[in-house]
Design an enzyme around this catalytic site. Sequence first.
Site, PDB file in Angstrom:
ATOM      1  N   CYS A 200       0.554  -9.734   1.732  1.00 25.91           N
ATOM      2  CA  CYS A 200       0.267  -8.687   0.863  1.00 25.91           C
ATOM      3  C   CYS A 200      -1.053  -7.987   0.391  1.00 25.91           C
ATOM      4  O   CYS A 200      -2.148  -8.016   0.329  1.00 25.91           O
ATOM      5  CB  CYS A 200       0.412  -9.384  -1.110  1.00 25.91           C
ATOM      6  SG  CYS A 200       1.533 -10.452  -1.136  1.00 25.91           S
ATOM      7  N   SER A 205      -8.049  -2.864   2.899  1.00 24.15           N
ATOM      8  CA  SER A 205      -9.407  -3.399   3.811  1.00 24.15           C
ATOM      9  C   SER A 205      -9.114  -4.379   4.413  1.00 24.15           C
ATOM     10  O   SER A 205      -9.984  -4.786   4.902  1.00 24.15           O
ATOM     11  CB  SER A 205     -10.594  -3.451   2.470  1.00 24.15           C
ATOM     12  OG  SER A 205     -10.451  -4.549   1.094  1.00 24.15           O
ATOM     13  N   ASP A 232       3.215  -4.978   2.407  1.00 26.06           N
ATOM     14  CA  ASP A 232       2.960  -4.603   0.766  1.00 26.06           C
ATOM     15  C   ASP A 232       5.112  -4.591  -0.002  1.00 26.06           C
ATOM     16  O   ASP A 232       5.179  -4.262   0.491  1.00 26.06           O
ATOM     17  CB  ASP A 232       1.735  -4.031   0.390  1.00 26.06           C
ATOM     18  CG  ASP A 232       1.272  -3.959  -0.690  1.00 26.06           C
ATOM     19  OD1 ASP A 232       0.453  -4.669  -1.004  1.00 26.06           O
ATOM     20  OD2 ASP A 232       2.296  -3.932  -2.136  1.00 26.06           O
ATOM     21  N   CYS A 350      -7.461 -13.583  -6.539  1.00 26.64           N
ATOM     22  CA  CYS A 350      -9.142 -12.750  -7.274  1.00 26.64           C
ATOM     23  C   CYS A 350      -9.021 -13.208  -8.849  1.00 26.64           C
ATOM     24  O   CYS A 350      -9.485 -13.021  -9.513  1.00 26.64           O
ATOM     25  CB  CYS A 350      -9.235 -11.370  -7.593  1.00 26.64           C
ATOM     26  SG  CYS A 350      -7.659 -10.985  -7.822  1.00 26.64           S
TER      27      CYS A 350
END
Length: 397
Positions: A200, A205, A232, A350
Amino acid sequence: MGGGGGGGRGRSRTQRRHFRQNRENVWKRSRSDNQQQPPSSDDNNNNNNNNNPWEPFATQNPAFNEYYKEQGIVSPEEWDTFMSVLRKPLPAAFRVNSSSQFCADIRSQLADDFMKSLQAEVTDEGQVEAIRPLPWYPENLAWQSNYSRMQLRKNQTLERFHEFLKQENEIGNITRQEAVSMVPPLFLDVCPDHFVLDMCAAPGSKTFQLLEIMHQSTKPGSLPCGMVVANDADVQRCNLLIHQTKRMCTANLIVTNHEAQHFPGCRLVKNCPNASELEIAKEPSITQLLFDRVLCDVPCSGDGTLRKAPDIWRKWNVGMGNGVHSLQVLIAMRGVSLLKVGGRMVYSTCSMNPVENEAVVAEILRKCGGSVELLDVSSELPQLARRPGLKKWKTTH
Protein backbone atom coordinates in the site's frame (compact mmCIF):
# COMPACT_ATOMS: atom_id res chain seq x y z
CA MET A 1 -8.23 16.32 -13.92
CA GLY A 2 -11.46 16.41 -15.93
CA GLY A 3 -13.55 17.05 -12.83
CA GLY A 4 -11.30 19.83 -11.57
CA GLY A 5 -11.11 21.53 -14.95
CA GLY A 6 -14.85 21.31 -15.50
CA GLY A 7 -15.51 22.87 -12.12
CA GLY A 8 -13.24 25.79 -12.90
CA ARG A 9 -14.89 26.48 -16.25
CA GLY A 10 -18.33 26.36 -14.66
CA ARG A 11 -17.42 28.99 -12.10
CA SER A 12 -15.96 31.36 -14.70
CA ARG A 13 -19.12 31.15 -16.86
CA THR A 14 -21.27 31.97 -13.84
CA GLN A 15 -19.15 34.97 -12.97
CA ARG A 16 -19.26 36.29 -16.55
CA ARG A 17 -23.06 35.90 -16.65
CA HIS A 18 -23.45 37.82 -13.40
CA PHE A 19 -21.20 40.55 -14.75
CA ARG A 20 -23.32 40.93 -17.93
CA GLN A 21 -26.51 41.06 -15.87
CA ASN A 22 -25.02 43.61 -13.44
CA ARG A 23 -25.60 41.15 -10.64
CA GLU A 24 -23.35 41.36 -7.62
CA ASN A 25 -21.24 38.30 -6.90
CA VAL A 26 -22.02 37.68 -3.22
CA TRP A 27 -19.00 35.40 -2.82
CA LYS A 28 -16.67 38.34 -3.55
CA ARG A 29 -17.80 40.44 -0.60
CA SER A 30 -15.29 41.39 2.02
CA ARG A 31 -14.89 39.48 5.26
CA SER A 32 -15.98 42.53 7.24
CA ASP A 33 -19.46 42.41 5.70
CA ASN A 34 -20.60 39.71 8.10
CA GLN A 35 -24.27 40.65 8.04
CA GLN A 36 -24.49 40.22 4.25
CA GLN A 37 -22.47 37.03 3.78
CA PRO A 38 -24.39 33.89 2.78
CA PRO A 39 -24.54 31.57 5.79
CA SER A 40 -22.73 28.25 5.71
CA SER A 41 -24.50 24.96 6.26
CA ASP A 42 -23.00 24.85 9.76
CA ASP A 43 -24.53 28.24 10.49
CA ASN A 44 -27.91 27.05 9.25
CA ASN A 45 -27.81 23.91 11.32
CA ASN A 46 -26.22 25.07 14.53
CA ASN A 47 -25.92 28.78 14.98
CA ASN A 48 -28.36 30.95 13.05
CA ASN A 49 -27.56 34.68 12.99
CA ASN A 50 -24.47 34.12 15.10
CA ASN A 51 -21.27 35.70 13.75
CA ASN A 52 -18.82 34.25 16.25
CA PRO A 53 -15.30 33.79 14.83
CA TRP A 54 -14.03 30.37 13.81
CA GLU A 55 -12.92 28.23 16.72
CA PRO A 56 -10.21 25.54 16.59
CA PHE A 57 -11.05 21.85 16.65
CA ALA A 58 -11.97 20.42 20.03
CA THR A 59 -9.09 18.25 21.24
CA GLN A 60 -11.04 15.86 23.38
CA ASN A 61 -13.49 13.03 22.98
CA PRO A 62 -14.92 11.20 26.02
CA ALA A 63 -15.35 7.96 24.04
CA PHE A 64 -11.67 8.12 22.98
CA ASN A 65 -10.54 8.59 26.59
CA GLU A 66 -12.70 5.77 27.91
CA TYR A 67 -11.68 3.31 25.19
CA TYR A 68 -7.93 3.85 25.35
CA LYS A 69 -7.81 4.00 29.14
CA GLU A 70 -9.55 0.63 29.18
CA GLN A 71 -7.13 -0.78 26.59
CA GLY A 72 -4.17 0.33 28.70
CA ILE A 73 -2.04 1.56 25.80
CA VAL A 74 -0.16 3.73 28.32
CA SER A 75 0.06 3.43 32.09
CA PRO A 76 -2.33 5.56 34.22
CA GLU A 77 0.66 7.65 35.37
CA GLU A 78 1.49 8.54 31.76
CA TRP A 79 -2.04 9.33 30.62
CA ASP A 80 -1.96 13.12 31.14
CA THR A 81 1.44 13.41 29.45
CA PHE A 82 0.21 11.23 26.59
CA MET A 83 -2.86 13.43 26.04
CA SER A 84 -0.87 16.67 26.23
CA VAL A 85 1.46 15.42 23.49
CA LEU A 86 -1.52 14.49 21.28
CA ARG A 87 -2.68 18.12 21.49
CA LYS A 88 0.64 19.59 20.37
CA PRO A 89 1.31 20.33 16.67
CA LEU A 90 3.33 17.71 14.84
CA PRO A 91 6.92 18.87 14.09
CA ALA A 92 7.97 18.87 10.44
CA ALA A 93 10.50 16.21 9.48
CA PHE A 94 12.54 15.40 6.39
CA ARG A 95 15.17 12.96 5.18
CA VAL A 96 18.39 13.49 3.24
CA ASN A 97 18.60 11.16 0.23
CA SER A 98 21.43 8.80 1.17
CA SER A 99 22.10 7.86 -2.46
CA SER A 100 22.46 11.48 -3.64
CA GLN A 101 25.95 12.63 -4.64
CA PHE A 102 25.30 15.77 -2.56
CA CYS A 103 24.29 13.88 0.59
CA ALA A 104 27.40 14.83 2.62
CA ASP A 105 27.21 18.48 1.53
CA ILE A 106 23.53 18.80 2.50
CA ARG A 107 24.13 17.14 5.85
CA SER A 108 27.02 19.53 6.53
CA GLN A 109 24.93 22.55 5.56
CA LEU A 110 22.19 21.47 7.96
CA ALA A 111 24.59 20.87 10.86
CA ASP A 112 27.09 23.71 10.34
CA ASP A 113 24.85 26.42 8.89
CA PHE A 114 21.13 26.10 9.52
CA MET A 115 21.30 24.35 12.88
CA LYS A 116 23.39 27.19 14.32
CA SER A 117 21.80 30.18 12.57
CA LEU A 118 18.24 29.00 13.28
CA GLN A 119 19.05 28.32 16.92
CA ALA A 120 20.03 31.97 17.27
CA GLU A 121 16.62 32.96 15.87
CA VAL A 122 14.57 30.94 18.38
CA THR A 123 16.51 31.75 21.53
CA ASP A 124 13.97 34.40 22.52
CA GLU A 125 10.97 32.20 21.72
CA GLY A 126 11.69 29.56 24.34
CA GLN A 127 12.13 26.64 21.92
CA VAL A 128 14.76 24.11 22.88
CA GLU A 129 16.03 23.27 19.39
CA ALA A 130 15.20 24.82 16.05
CA ILE A 131 16.20 21.81 13.96
CA ARG A 132 17.93 18.62 15.01
CA PRO A 133 18.80 15.21 13.59
CA LEU A 134 16.59 12.35 14.74
CA PRO A 135 18.95 10.36 17.01
CA TRP A 136 17.59 6.93 16.05
CA TYR A 137 17.92 7.37 12.27
CA PRO A 138 21.27 6.09 10.93
CA GLU A 139 24.00 8.51 9.89
CA ASN A 140 22.11 11.72 10.80
CA LEU A 141 20.09 11.46 7.58
CA ALA A 142 16.72 12.37 9.14
CA TRP A 143 15.96 15.77 10.65
CA GLN A 144 13.15 17.41 12.57
CA SER A 145 12.14 21.06 12.52
CA ASN A 146 10.05 22.72 15.21
CA TYR A 147 8.76 25.43 12.90
CA SER A 148 5.28 25.88 11.57
CA ARG A 149 4.79 27.04 7.97
CA MET A 150 3.85 30.50 9.22
CA GLN A 151 7.07 30.76 11.22
CA LEU A 152 9.13 29.68 8.20
CA ARG A 153 8.09 32.91 6.45
CA LYS A 154 8.70 35.07 9.47
CA ASN A 155 12.22 36.39 8.90
CA GLN A 156 15.16 36.16 6.55
CA THR A 157 16.94 33.19 8.12
CA LEU A 158 13.76 31.13 8.29
CA GLU A 159 12.87 32.14 4.75
CA ARG A 160 16.29 30.96 3.53
CA PHE A 161 15.79 27.62 5.30
CA HIS A 162 12.32 27.25 3.79
CA GLU A 163 13.60 27.93 0.27
CA PHE A 164 16.43 25.43 0.84
CA LEU A 165 13.92 22.73 1.80
CA LYS A 166 11.70 23.47 -1.20
CA GLN A 167 14.55 23.45 -3.71
CA GLU A 168 16.26 20.30 -2.43
CA ASN A 169 12.90 18.51 -2.21
CA GLU A 170 12.09 19.31 -5.85
CA ILE A 171 15.49 18.03 -6.97
CA GLY A 172 15.13 14.84 -4.92
CA ASN A 173 18.02 15.45 -2.52
CA ILE A 174 15.67 15.52 0.46
CA THR A 175 12.19 14.12 1.09
CA ARG A 176 9.65 15.62 3.44
CA GLN A 177 8.35 12.74 5.51
CA GLU A 178 6.90 12.35 8.98
CA ALA A 179 9.30 10.82 11.48
CA VAL A 180 6.99 7.90 12.30
CA SER A 181 6.69 7.09 8.59
CA MET A 182 10.45 6.58 8.38
CA VAL A 183 10.43 3.72 10.90
CA PRO A 184 8.92 0.70 9.05
CA PRO A 185 11.39 0.65 6.11
CA LEU A 186 14.35 0.68 8.52
CA PHE A 187 13.19 -2.59 10.12
CA LEU A 188 12.92 -4.32 6.74
CA ASP A 189 16.74 -4.65 6.51
CA VAL A 190 16.77 -4.20 2.71
CA CYS A 191 19.79 -5.24 0.62
CA PRO A 192 20.60 -4.25 -3.01
CA ASP A 193 19.70 -7.70 -4.39
CA HIS A 194 16.32 -7.96 -2.64
CA PHE A 195 12.94 -8.04 -4.34
CA VAL A 196 10.73 -5.79 -2.20
CA LEU A 197 6.93 -5.43 -2.30
CA ASP A 198 5.37 -2.25 -0.90
CA MET A 199 1.72 -3.33 -0.75
CA CYS A 200 0.00 0.00 0.00
CA ALA A 201 2.66 2.38 -1.23
CA ALA A 202 1.05 5.78 -1.96
CA PRO A 203 1.92 8.58 -1.48
CA GLY A 204 5.40 7.08 -1.88
CA SER A 205 7.71 8.42 0.82
CA LYS A 206 8.38 4.91 2.19
CA THR A 207 8.91 3.59 -1.36
CA PHE A 208 11.43 6.38 -1.98
CA GLN A 209 13.15 5.45 1.26
CA LEU A 210 13.35 1.77 0.28
CA LEU A 211 14.90 2.71 -3.07
CA GLU A 212 17.40 4.97 -1.30
CA ILE A 213 18.50 2.14 0.99
CA MET A 214 18.83 -0.20 -1.98
CA HIS A 215 20.94 2.27 -4.00
CA GLN A 216 23.01 3.40 -1.02
CA SER A 217 24.49 -0.09 -0.60
CA THR A 218 25.33 -0.44 -4.30
CA LYS A 219 28.77 0.31 -5.74
CA PRO A 220 28.97 3.74 -7.43
CA GLY A 221 28.23 3.55 -11.14
CA SER A 222 26.24 0.33 -10.94
CA LEU A 223 22.56 -0.49 -10.39
CA PRO A 224 21.16 -2.75 -7.67
CA CYS A 225 20.25 -6.28 -8.74
CA GLY A 226 16.98 -6.09 -6.82
CA MET A 227 13.83 -4.05 -7.33
CA VAL A 228 10.89 -2.49 -5.54
CA VAL A 229 7.32 -3.21 -6.62
CA ALA A 230 5.17 -0.36 -5.29
CA ASN A 231 1.44 -1.05 -5.33
CA ASP A 232 -1.64 0.98 -4.50
CA ALA A 233 -5.35 0.31 -5.03
CA ASP A 234 -6.19 3.91 -6.01
CA VAL A 235 -5.11 4.94 -9.52
CA GLN A 236 -4.97 8.64 -8.57
CA ARG A 237 -2.74 7.85 -5.63
CA CYS A 238 -0.56 5.81 -8.01
CA ASN A 239 -0.06 9.02 -9.98
CA LEU A 240 1.06 10.71 -6.77
CA LEU A 241 3.34 7.77 -6.05
CA ILE A 242 4.98 8.08 -9.47
CA HIS A 243 5.40 11.84 -9.03
CA GLN A 244 7.10 11.26 -5.68
CA THR A 245 9.44 8.47 -6.79
CA LYS A 246 10.45 9.81 -10.22
CA ARG A 247 12.79 12.23 -8.41
CA MET A 248 14.87 9.16 -7.58
CA CYS A 249 15.63 8.54 -11.29
CA THR A 250 15.83 4.79 -10.74
CA ALA A 251 15.32 1.83 -13.05
CA ASN A 252 14.62 -0.51 -10.12
CA LEU A 253 10.98 0.39 -9.57
CA ILE A 254 7.68 -0.99 -10.87
CA VAL A 255 4.38 0.68 -9.91
CA THR A 256 1.24 -1.47 -9.92
CA ASN A 257 -2.45 -0.71 -9.36
CA HIS A 258 -4.19 -3.59 -7.54
CA GLU A 259 -6.17 -4.12 -4.37
CA ALA A 260 -3.46 -5.26 -1.98
CA GLN A 261 -5.50 -8.20 -0.64
CA HIS A 262 -5.83 -9.46 -4.24
CA PHE A 263 -2.31 -8.69 -5.42
CA PRO A 264 -1.73 -11.08 -8.34
CA GLY A 265 0.88 -13.80 -8.48
CA CYS A 266 3.83 -12.82 -10.67
CA ARG A 267 6.06 -15.09 -12.70
CA LEU A 268 9.80 -14.69 -12.87
CA VAL A 269 11.76 -15.83 -15.93
CA LYS A 270 15.21 -17.02 -14.94
CA ASN A 271 17.73 -17.22 -17.75
CA CYS A 272 20.49 -19.78 -17.28
CA PRO A 273 23.88 -18.04 -17.73
CA ASN A 274 25.28 -20.80 -19.99
CA ALA A 275 22.19 -21.29 -22.13
CA SER A 276 22.01 -20.09 -25.71
CA GLU A 277 19.38 -17.57 -26.82
CA LEU A 278 17.60 -20.32 -28.75
CA GLU A 279 17.39 -22.57 -25.70
CA ILE A 280 16.06 -19.70 -23.56
CA ALA A 281 13.37 -18.99 -26.15
CA LYS A 282 12.33 -22.63 -26.18
CA GLU A 283 12.35 -23.49 -22.52
CA PRO A 284 12.78 -20.54 -20.14
CA SER A 285 12.83 -21.37 -16.45
CA ILE A 286 9.62 -19.85 -15.09
CA THR A 287 8.99 -19.68 -11.37
CA GLN A 288 6.62 -17.75 -9.13
CA LEU A 289 8.06 -14.43 -8.00
CA LEU A 290 8.35 -14.37 -4.23
CA PHE A 291 9.66 -11.36 -2.33
CA ASP A 292 12.59 -11.11 0.07
CA ARG A 293 10.89 -8.23 1.87
CA VAL A 294 7.27 -7.08 2.14
CA LEU A 295 6.13 -3.77 3.58
CA CYS A 296 2.53 -4.07 4.70
CA ASP A 297 1.53 -0.53 5.74
CA VAL A 298 -2.22 -1.09 5.70
CA PRO A 299 -5.25 1.25 5.51
CA CYS A 300 -6.36 2.06 9.05
CA SER A 301 -8.55 4.32 11.19
CA GLY A 302 -5.63 6.76 11.42
CA ASP A 303 -6.20 7.82 15.01
CA GLY A 304 -2.44 7.98 15.50
CA THR A 305 -2.44 11.07 13.26
CA LEU A 306 -4.40 13.29 15.65
CA ARG A 307 -1.53 15.77 15.85
CA LYS A 308 -1.72 16.58 12.15
CA ALA A 309 -5.45 15.85 11.64
CA PRO A 310 -7.28 17.27 14.67
CA ASP A 311 -10.69 16.74 13.04
CA ILE A 312 -10.30 13.06 14.04
CA TRP A 313 -11.06 14.11 17.61
CA ARG A 314 -14.62 14.91 16.52
CA LYS A 315 -15.04 11.91 14.20
CA TRP A 316 -13.51 9.21 16.37
CA ASN A 317 -15.65 6.29 17.56
CA VAL A 318 -14.95 2.75 18.74
CA GLY A 319 -16.24 1.22 15.52
CA MET A 320 -13.51 2.73 13.33
CA GLY A 321 -10.92 0.11 14.23
CA ASN A 322 -13.37 -2.78 14.07
CA GLY A 323 -14.41 -1.70 10.58
CA VAL A 324 -10.95 -2.15 9.02
CA HIS A 325 -9.67 -5.16 10.99
CA SER A 326 -10.84 -7.78 8.46
CA LEU A 327 -9.31 -5.92 5.50
CA GLN A 328 -6.04 -5.53 7.38
CA VAL A 329 -5.89 -9.28 8.04
CA LEU A 330 -6.60 -10.06 4.36
CA ILE A 331 -3.85 -7.73 3.16
CA ALA A 332 -1.34 -9.03 5.69
CA MET A 333 -2.11 -12.66 4.81
CA ARG A 334 -1.62 -11.91 1.12
CA GLY A 335 1.72 -10.32 1.99
CA VAL A 336 2.80 -13.43 3.91
CA SER A 337 1.81 -15.68 0.99
CA LEU A 338 4.10 -13.66 -1.32
CA LEU A 339 7.07 -13.81 1.06
CA LYS A 340 10.07 -16.08 0.52
CA VAL A 341 11.05 -18.61 3.15
CA GLY A 342 13.47 -16.71 5.37
CA GLY A 343 12.08 -13.36 4.20
CA ARG A 344 10.83 -10.53 6.41
CA MET A 345 7.53 -8.67 6.44
CA VAL A 346 6.89 -5.48 8.40
CA TYR A 347 3.26 -4.79 9.33
CA SER A 348 2.44 -1.20 10.27
CA THR A 349 -0.46 1.21 10.75
CA CYS A 350 -0.89 4.82 11.83
CA SER A 351 -3.41 3.78 14.47
CA MET A 352 -3.03 3.26 18.21
CA ASN A 353 -5.84 0.70 18.34
CA PRO A 354 -4.79 -2.85 19.36
CA VAL A 355 -7.68 -4.18 17.24
CA GLU A 356 -5.74 -2.90 14.21
CA ASN A 357 -2.28 -3.78 15.49
CA GLU A 358 -1.75 -6.58 18.02
CA ALA A 359 -5.03 -8.31 17.10
CA VAL A 360 -4.07 -8.43 13.41
CA VAL A 361 -0.59 -9.77 14.16
CA ALA A 362 -2.08 -12.38 16.50
CA GLU A 363 -4.54 -13.47 13.79
CA ILE A 364 -1.72 -13.79 11.21
CA LEU A 365 0.25 -16.00 13.61
CA ARG A 366 -2.85 -18.11 14.31
CA LYS A 367 -3.68 -18.59 10.64
CA CYS A 368 -0.10 -19.37 9.60
CA GLY A 369 0.58 -21.91 12.33
CA GLY A 370 4.31 -22.39 12.61
CA SER A 371 5.19 -21.12 9.12
CA VAL A 372 5.87 -17.57 10.36
CA GLU A 373 7.32 -16.23 13.57
CA LEU A 374 7.32 -12.90 15.36
CA LEU A 375 10.76 -11.33 15.18
CA ASP A 376 12.33 -9.56 18.17
CA VAL A 377 13.82 -6.29 16.89
CA SER A 378 14.37 -4.69 20.30
CA SER A 379 18.12 -4.49 19.63
CA GLU A 380 17.68 -2.68 16.28
CA LEU A 381 17.62 1.16 16.25
CA PRO A 382 18.40 1.24 20.00
CA GLN A 383 17.71 4.98 20.36
CA LEU A 384 14.15 4.68 19.06
CA ALA A 385 11.65 4.96 21.94
CA ARG A 386 9.39 1.89 22.00
CA ARG A 387 7.48 -0.47 24.23
CA PRO A 388 6.33 -4.10 23.96
CA GLY A 389 2.98 -4.74 22.29
CA LEU A 390 -0.11 -5.54 24.34
CA LYS A 391 -0.75 -9.19 25.16
CA LYS A 392 -4.44 -8.66 25.85
CA TRP A 393 -7.03 -6.15 24.71
CA LYS A 394 -10.77 -5.61 24.76
CA THR A 395 -13.08 -5.65 21.76
CA THR A 396 -16.17 -3.47 21.55
CA HIS A 397 -19.20 -4.13 19.39
